[in-house]
Design a protein around this motif. Structure first.
Motif, PDB file in Angstrom:
ATOM      1  N   ILE A 133      -3.432   6.800   1.344  1.00 43.29           N
ATOM      2  CA  ILE A 133      -2.928   5.477   0.955  1.00 43.29           C
ATOM      3  C   ILE A 133      -1.626   5.168   1.693  1.00 43.29           C
ATOM      4  O   ILE A 133      -1.427   4.060   2.190  1.00 43.29           O
ATOM      5  CB  ILE A 133      -2.723   5.378  -0.574  1.00 43.29           C
ATOM      6  CG1 ILE A 133      -4.052   5.611  -1.309  1.00 43.29           C
ATOM      7  CG2 ILE A 133      -2.172   4.008  -0.951  1.00 43.29           C
ATOM      8  CD1 ILE A 133      -3.928   5.673  -2.823  1.00 43.29           C
ATOM      9  N   PHE A 140      -9.699   8.542   4.160  1.00 43.55           N
ATOM     10  CA  PHE A 140     -10.278   8.403   2.819  1.00 43.55           C
ATOM     11  C   PHE A 140     -11.616   9.129   2.721  1.00 43.55           C
ATOM     12  O   PHE A 140     -12.193   9.220   1.654  1.00 43.55           O
ATOM     13  CB  PHE A 140     -10.480   6.919   2.475  1.00 43.55           C
ATOM     14  CG  PHE A 140      -9.202   6.211   2.136  1.00 43.55           C
ATOM     15  CD1 PHE A 140      -8.712   6.226   0.835  1.00 43.55           C
ATOM     16  CD2 PHE A 140      -8.477   5.547   3.107  1.00 43.55           C
ATOM     17  CE1 PHE A 140      -7.530   5.577   0.513  1.00 43.55           C
ATOM     18  CE2 PHE A 140      -7.297   4.899   2.795  1.00 43.55           C
ATOM     19  CZ  PHE A 140      -6.823   4.919   1.499  1.00 43.55           C
ATOM     20  N   LEU A 196      -2.405   4.245   5.124  1.00 41.15           N
ATOM     21  CA  LEU A 196      -2.939   2.884   5.155  1.00 41.15           C
ATOM     22  C   LEU A 196      -1.778   1.887   5.203  1.00 41.15           C
ATOM     23  O   LEU A 196      -1.810   0.903   5.946  1.00 41.15           O
ATOM     24  CB  LEU A 196      -3.818   2.643   3.923  1.00 41.15           C
ATOM     25  CG  LEU A 196      -4.444   1.255   3.772  1.00 41.15           C
ATOM     26  CD1 LEU A 196      -5.261   0.883   4.994  1.00 41.15           C
ATOM     27  CD2 LEU A 196      -5.313   1.196   2.522  1.00 41.15           C
ATOM     28  N   PHE A 202       2.258   1.931  -3.323  1.00 42.04           N
ATOM     29  CA  PHE A 202       1.160   2.392  -4.163  1.00 42.04           C
ATOM     30  C   PHE A 202       0.919   3.885  -3.919  1.00 42.04           C
ATOM     31  O   PHE A 202       0.759   4.659  -4.863  1.00 42.04           O
ATOM     32  CB  PHE A 202      -0.097   1.582  -3.829  1.00 42.04           C
ATOM     33  CG  PHE A 202      -1.134   1.600  -4.907  1.00 42.04           C
ATOM     34  CD1 PHE A 202      -1.040   0.739  -5.983  1.00 42.04           C
ATOM     35  CD2 PHE A 202      -2.208   2.467  -4.846  1.00 42.04           C
ATOM     36  CE1 PHE A 202      -1.993   0.745  -6.988  1.00 42.04           C
ATOM     37  CE2 PHE A 202      -3.166   2.485  -5.846  1.00 42.04           C
ATOM     38  CZ  PHE A 202      -3.059   1.619  -6.918  1.00 42.04           C
ATOM     39  N   PHE A 230       0.835  -1.206   0.000  1.00 37.87           N
ATOM     40  CA  PHE A 230       0.000   0.000   0.000  1.00 37.87           C
ATOM     41  C   PHE A 230       0.871   1.259   0.000  1.00 37.87           C
ATOM     42  O   PHE A 230       0.587   2.219  -0.707  1.00 37.87           O
ATOM     43  CB  PHE A 230      -0.944   0.021   1.214  1.00 37.87           C
ATOM     44  CG  PHE A 230      -2.191  -0.804   1.017  1.00 37.87           C
ATOM     45  CD1 PHE A 230      -3.062  -0.544  -0.028  1.00 37.87           C
ATOM     46  CD2 PHE A 230      -2.503  -1.841   1.888  1.00 37.87           C
ATOM     47  CE1 PHE A 230      -4.214  -1.302  -0.213  1.00 37.87           C
ATOM     48  CE2 PHE A 230      -3.650  -2.607   1.710  1.00 37.87           C
ATOM     49  CZ  PHE A 230      -4.501  -2.332   0.659  1.00 37.87           C
ATOM     50  N   ALA A 270      -7.511   4.893   9.837  1.00 44.11           N
ATOM     51  CA  ALA A 270      -7.012   4.960   8.455  1.00 44.11           C
ATOM     52  C   ALA A 270      -8.157   5.262   7.489  1.00 44.11           C
ATOM     53  O   ALA A 270      -7.980   5.962   6.490  1.00 44.11           O
ATOM     54  CB  ALA A 270      -6.333   3.650   8.077  1.00 44.11           C
ATOM     55  N   LEU A 324      -5.484  11.915  -1.053  1.00 39.29           N
ATOM     56  CA  LEU A 324      -5.566  10.482  -1.357  1.00 39.29           C
ATOM     57  C   LEU A 324      -4.194   9.829  -1.206  1.00 39.29           C
ATOM     58  O   LEU A 324      -4.063   8.751  -0.625  1.00 39.29           O
ATOM     59  CB  LEU A 324      -6.107  10.271  -2.775  1.00 39.29           C
ATOM     60  CG  LEU A 324      -6.255   8.812  -3.226  1.00 39.29           C
ATOM     61  CD1 LEU A 324      -7.188   8.040  -2.303  1.00 39.29           C
ATOM     62  CD2 LEU A 324      -6.760   8.730  -4.665  1.00 39.29           C
ATOM     63  N   PHE A 350       1.210   7.375  -6.345  1.00 46.16           N
ATOM     64  CA  PHE A 350       0.142   8.368  -6.466  1.00 46.16           C
ATOM     65  C   PHE A 350       0.659   9.770  -6.193  1.00 46.16           C
ATOM     66  O   PHE A 350       0.129  10.742  -6.715  1.00 46.16           O
ATOM     67  CB  PHE A 350      -1.023   8.023  -5.515  1.00 46.16           C
ATOM     68  CG  PHE A 350      -2.100   7.263  -6.207  1.00 46.16           C
ATOM     69  CD1 PHE A 350      -1.812   6.063  -6.832  1.00 46.16           C
ATOM     70  CD2 PHE A 350      -3.394   7.743  -6.269  1.00 46.16           C
ATOM     71  CE1 PHE A 350      -2.794   5.357  -7.501  1.00 46.16           C
ATOM     72  CE2 PHE A 350      -4.385   7.042  -6.938  1.00 46.16           C
ATOM     73  CZ  PHE A 350      -4.088   5.853  -7.550  1.00 46.16           C
TER      74      PHE A 350
END
Lengths: 470, 470
Positions: A340, A468, A343, A319, A316, A464, A336, A323
């Motif tokens: 992430i 979002f 997370l 990832f 994550f 977490a 975002l 981003f």
């Protein structure tokens, strides 16, 4: 999947083996310079019979004696009874032993609606084992770990090393032939996780101390009282010597038993002892099984579980990093990216939580199970001691039948055998009381910690999730 | 621990390999008896250039063309462009292609504060893919799986098989050279878990349909509209033939682009396309990494996690069974026996929960990632098509510089090249919008399911705990 099945399977059994085989000598062992006394000499005052080996301890072997060769703590004394000695047990049954029993040594057994029980503890107390301290002696040349014990009845702290516990344990096993003495923690090489090891050993010693404090006989024994109260070095050595010279040990100690007058029904007795034997055997298997599970789960939490959650966290996080490359594109992309990445951090933290968790649930449960494992392993020998007494009694019954023994003498034999049986029944009752209450407490604690653990995971994930929702 | 490290590591890579290599042909594939038509013949009306192989798709290769050889869905057409054909892309740039563009095919690009975007969808709609049904034909001699599609704008249900989706996908890829078409689910052998497989494929088809519905160009294309609305078999075949004979495909479709008049700054364009290329490359790695993690975690949940929790359950249950042997001994022992056994059942149930969980969190996340994986894999070819157009334009600039081309003609070349660039920029913008909103939604859903999962565990454990408090 089969492949993985095997691996996990193998791993478990490997772990279990490792655990079982780590029974190294405590490296403190040979250091007895503190007290200056050599290890106690082999006993030779005829208290014990030939040793009963483990494999034969549940057979009809008529020996009245008890092997101390169970687990690590007794290993040192493996050959203590290798010289054949006259049976103190038989002498006791025949009434030929004449030792004065001081009032302080007498133990009382009563029979009430609960069955045959040791006279209950009237003034219960506890004894706290405090976090161990490194102490030094010989002006700092030698250092060692000492545990601080504080009984609740006087609040006076005493300092004891592992080897003192070991000495105490030996005295208790020697004296109380019909009581399974709770085991000490295994002797282990402390290794590199020394701090964790010492902290865990403290908890295990606390479990041992708690178990002794709850026992109506052990908690009132003079050697135990000496151990938890003596602060003066001179008196310590005196008490130590006195305990080592105690005559009321092994079968002689049967003289101290003050049992009810009622003659025991032999059929019922046989039913009870056989049920006990079966139960001990089954519970021994179940305890070892759950302990292996505990050790296995601890390793899995610290190994694969932790690793898997952290792998998820890493995936994550990576990832999220990608981003972050093009944050200007797409509205709300910055938050975002952060969400992430967080997370990822969350699963990484959960991985760490898995690593830390066994200390809070599996390890304490394992400590309780360790106590029961030791107690259960002592039971077969105790049952054998008892069987030896019954065997001697039967011989006397035959002698009486053949008119080779007086009826009045037989009555005394019966009374003395019954004292041994009463002690066994009281001990069986104490054991059932203990296994019910202590297992219940331990399971409850285990579950409470498990609930707390998964609640913490929920909390982390919920936190977490809010990222979002911004 | 090292031993176990390796095992988990190996296992993961094995799983990943398995997953990646399972690209078998759908066994429905060769069955086209329903429509009776043979697979479409190799195209030969000069729309495409030589194929661009994957390895060279990000180089300076000046080809204007696009390989369809990405992933499983294109495999069938691997050699479609093996015959060299005249470049439709170059013809378009030079203005030599004369095809009438009906109004319904025109697509509009606008530039506003969000940047260059496809004219937004004015009437958004969705299309539900319903649980698949087994249908029969030839009076029950043949059976197949059909998915029910219901668009929200007319609520009329149509029935489509996987092979129809496959046909549609081919048409979309053929027509839209500058749009990465969302991928269909991989062709896989359904195997023994057929029901689960079909249900999962339904979800994956829903993800594909959703992605098309959100696309301003794809969602309004006639072949797509035909696919989601046609209920009549005769009209279906007519529409099918019409789509297969469509002239406005590939580079010819560039004629349909209605772009802003402003001339594009070539420096900014290069920055944007290079940033896109870098981002696509990075996100492709991150998506594949997280997908591998998803597949791996799914297997771990269904394998070792489940097994470990059930092993714990078994150990507790066995322990409870032993406690049941001597229930008369010790008060509250009966309820304790029950409590321990139920604790065993609880961990057994949690094991089952672990097995079922991936369907609710990792699998849907994996489905979203699958869509992005397909889109990302199409981007390099799209960027290459665009680069080919720029290359042709540069050639024209040199011709103009050398006075071999009229300035007015060059102006037209620039306008047509810019149309291609505008389409690419609009598509890049759409992609960033999608990856931001869809990944956010998917991660949120994933986390919500994770929270629910661990809350369920807490609930189960709390319920087991109450049994110890009675």
């Amino acid at each position: 999947d089969n492949f993985s099945d095997q691996d996990w399977g193998n791993q478990q059994s490997t772990n279990t083996q490792n655990y079982e085989s780590v029974e190294y000598w405590d490296d403190e062992w040979d250091d007895d310079s503190e007290t200056g006394a050599p290890p106690p000499p082999p006993l030779s005052h005829g208290v014990h019979l030939v040793p009963v080996t483990k494999s034969s301890s549940l057979t009809d072997d008529c020996a009245i004696g008890r092997s101390d060769s169970k687990g690590t703590v007794g290993r040192r004394n493996l050959n203590r009874f290798s010289t054949f000695v006259k049976s103190a047990g038989e002498s006791y049954i025949m009434g030929t032993v004449k030792i004065n029993v001081p009032d302080s040594d007498k133990v009382f057994i009563i029979e009430n609606e609960l069955g045959v029980i040791w006279s209950p503890i009237t003034q219960p107390y506890e004894c706290m084992v405090a976090s161990p301290k490194k102490e030094t002696k010989l002006k700092g040349l030698k250092s060692f770990i000492a545990y601080q014990l504080t009984p609740t009845f006087n609040h006076i702290q005493v300092s004891r090393r592992y080897k003192h516990f070991d000495w105490l344990h030996e005295r208790l096993e020697e004296k109380f032939n019909l009581i399974p003495i709770p085991p000490l923690p295994d002797k282990q090489i402390s290794g590199r996780y020394e701090e964790q090891f010492i902290e865990h050993r403290k908890n295990q010693l606390q479990a041992f101390v708690d178990s002794v404090c709850r026992h109506p006989v052990l908690s009132r024994s003079s050697v135990w009282e000496h151990f938890i109260t003596c602060t003066d070095e001179k008196r310590w050595k005196q008490g130590k010597r006195k305990a080592e010279k105690d005559e009321l040990v092994g079968a002689h100690y049967f003289l101290a038993i003050q049992a009810p007058e009622n003659i025991i029904n032999q059929y019922q007795l046989e039913q009870d002892t056989e049920a006990c034997s079966r139960f001990v055997h089954s519970m021994d298997g179940a305890v070892k099984n759950l302990m292996a599970c505990s050790v296995d789960q601890t390793k899995k939490h610290q190994g694969p579980y932790k690793r898997e959650y952290q792998k998820v966290g890493q995936a994550f996080y990576n990832f999220g990093q990608v981003f972050g490359m093009e944050e200007s594109k797409g509205s709300s992309s910055t938050s975002l990216t952060t969400a992430i990445k967080e997370l990822g951090d969350t699963y990484n933290d959960i991985g760490k939580m898995f690593e830390e968790q066994p200390k809070l649930d599996w390890e304490p449960l394992g400590d309780t199970l360790h106590i029961f494992k030791g107690i259960l392993s002592a039971f077969p020998d105790i049952l054998t001691v008892h069987k030896g007494a019954l065997q001697k009694r039967k011989e006397c019954e035959k002698l009486t039948f053949d008119h080779k023994m007086e009826a009045s003498q037989m009555q005394e034999v019966t009374k003395r055998t019954d004292a041994v049986s009463y002690a066994l029944l009281a001990e069986i009752n104490h054991f059932h009381k203990e296994r019910t209450s202590e297992i219940k407490i331990s399971m409850k604690r285990f579950l409470q910690e498990q609930v707390r653990f998964y609640k913490n995971i929920v909390e982390k994930l919920e936190s977490a999730l809010t990222k979002f929702e911004e």
